[in-house]
Design an enzyme around this catalytic site. Structure first.
Site: not given
Ligand code: NAP
Length: 337
Positions: A242, A271, A290
């Site tokens: 984000r 955005e 995005h």
């Molecule tokens: P996820 O599986 O929940 O992965 C998030 C990771 O971040 C987890 O490993 C978590 O640790 C870690 N984390 C959380 N807080 C942290 C911190 N303060 N410092 C370091 N690591 C931290 O989520 P995901 O499905 O991979 O998606 C991640 C994000 O990508 C979404 O929330 C969204 O905002 C973004 N996204 C963007 C797009 C786009 O179009 N650009 C598309 C999809 C998603 P733990 O595993 O230990 O909990």
């Protein structure tokens, strides 16, 4: 379908196919909005005030709007991120929030890798050179890129998407993987030889730093001027998380001053990115609007999962993927109001 089920009301906002809207209509009265803007906001609010379910992409919802939606029981967002939705207020009302993890993981990792490749090899800059007639002689070192294979890839947030990016890097490009996450990832360590690092150490060691954390108060400006100063001057920053995970003015300054070499950005603080943003004009920045999950196949799968979540919640089989199911389960079973 019995009369009880048919009396649900659903508000749907953009990104649903005709078949998906039809599936919703079989069990509920559906108010569909292609978009919500000033011209139809009053109609949207009138529909929301009667709705039991809300579904859509880029949903706009805040506490004041929730207060006007007394019957609302489930919000189904067509996204994995839910930082744009008022989770605390939803929890207080025990309104279920469903999102769409997993189905977009591989596509979003592809997007991250596209940005890695484009940034390292200066794809957009050099494509523009050809298009603008600037390719007049052999390409010399001033246009050379930097290898991807073998470089150290730092994954900030090794969750579903972060792990998928790491797999591409380690298995496809022989990249050593460093990662941060709230908890350690033994599977990534065993399968990919990934190593967990403190953020500051990862920033100092990685050639490419890739952000894939959720946005929340802990990750606001996680990458600020201090973090950027820890990165190698030859390093690239990739952000598919984000916009507000990065202090954007500090990033612009680091890119201008040579503090870091390049950036590949899919997300921005504002955005659409304002056309006069310096990020839109810098040769060492690759920007995409995005589009992390924006393929036909994946957007269809996300919308279908969101529909299944909504219907499963309202008609009783339960959601497939929800953010606050633990809060919702504490409540009595959903009853139509
Ligand atoms: P996820 O599986 O929940 O992965 C998030 C990771 O971040 C987890 O490993 C978590 O640790 C870690 N984390 C959380 N807080 C942290 C911190 N303060 N410092 C370091 N690591 C931290 O989520 P995901 O499905 O991979 O998606 C991640 C994000 O990508 C979404 O929330 C969204 O905002 C973004 N996204 C963007 C797009 C786009 O179009 N650009 C598309 C999809 C998603 P733990 O595993 O230990 O909990």
């Amino acid at each position: 379908m019995d009369e009880q089920t048919k009396s649900w009301r659903i508000v749907a906002v953009r990104r649903l196919s005709e078949a998906q809207l039809e599936a919703l209509s079989e069990v509920a009265e559906v108010d569909y909005f292609e978009d919500v803007d000033e011209s139809n906001r009053a109609d949207f609010m009138a529909a929301l005030s009667r709705a039991h379910g809300l579904i859509g992409g880029k949903l706009e919802l805040n506490e004041a709007m929730l207060a006007e939606a007394p019957a609302l029981q489930v919000v189904s967002t067509i996204s994995v991120g839910y930082d744009h939705l008022p989770l605390k207020a939803l929890n207080q009302r025990r309104i279920l929030l469903c999102n769409t993890p997993d189905v977009l993981t591989e596509t979003t990792a592809d997007t991250a890798f596209m940005l890695i490749m484009a940034t390292q090899r200066r794809l957009v800059e050099l494509s523009n050179l050809v298009r603008d007639g600037g390719w007049r002689t052999h390409i010399g070192p001033e246009y050379f890129g930097i290898d991807v294979h073998g470089k150290t890839l730092g994954i900030v947030g090794a969750g579903r998407i972060g792990a998928a990016i790491a797999r591409r890097g380690a298995l496809g490009f022989g990249m050593p993987i460093l990662y941060t996450a709230a908890s350690s990832k033994p599977a990534l360590e065993q399968q990919l030889g990934a190593k967990r690092r403190e953020l500051n150490d990862l920033l100092a060691e990685a050639d490419i730093v890739c952000l894939s954390v959720p946005y929340n108060s802990d990750t606001h400006h996680l990458i600020d001027a201090d973090a950027l100063a820890r990165m190698k001057t030859t390093a690239a920053l990739i952000n598919i998380a984000r916009g507000k995970v990065v202090d954007e003015p500090a990033l612009i300054e680091a890119l201008h001053s040579g503090g870091i070499r390049a950036a590949g950005l899919d997300v921005f603080v504002e955005e659409p990115l304002p056309p006069d943003s310096p990020l839109a004009a810098m040769d060492n920045v690759v920007t995409t609007p995005h589009i992390g999950s924006a393929t036909h196949e994946t957007r269809e799968a996300m919308a279908q999962l969101a529909v299944d979540n909504l219907l499963g919640t309202l008609i009783g089989s339960g959601p497939l993927t929800a953010v606050n199911e633990h809060v919702w389960r504490r409540a009595d079973a959903i009853e139509e109001t």
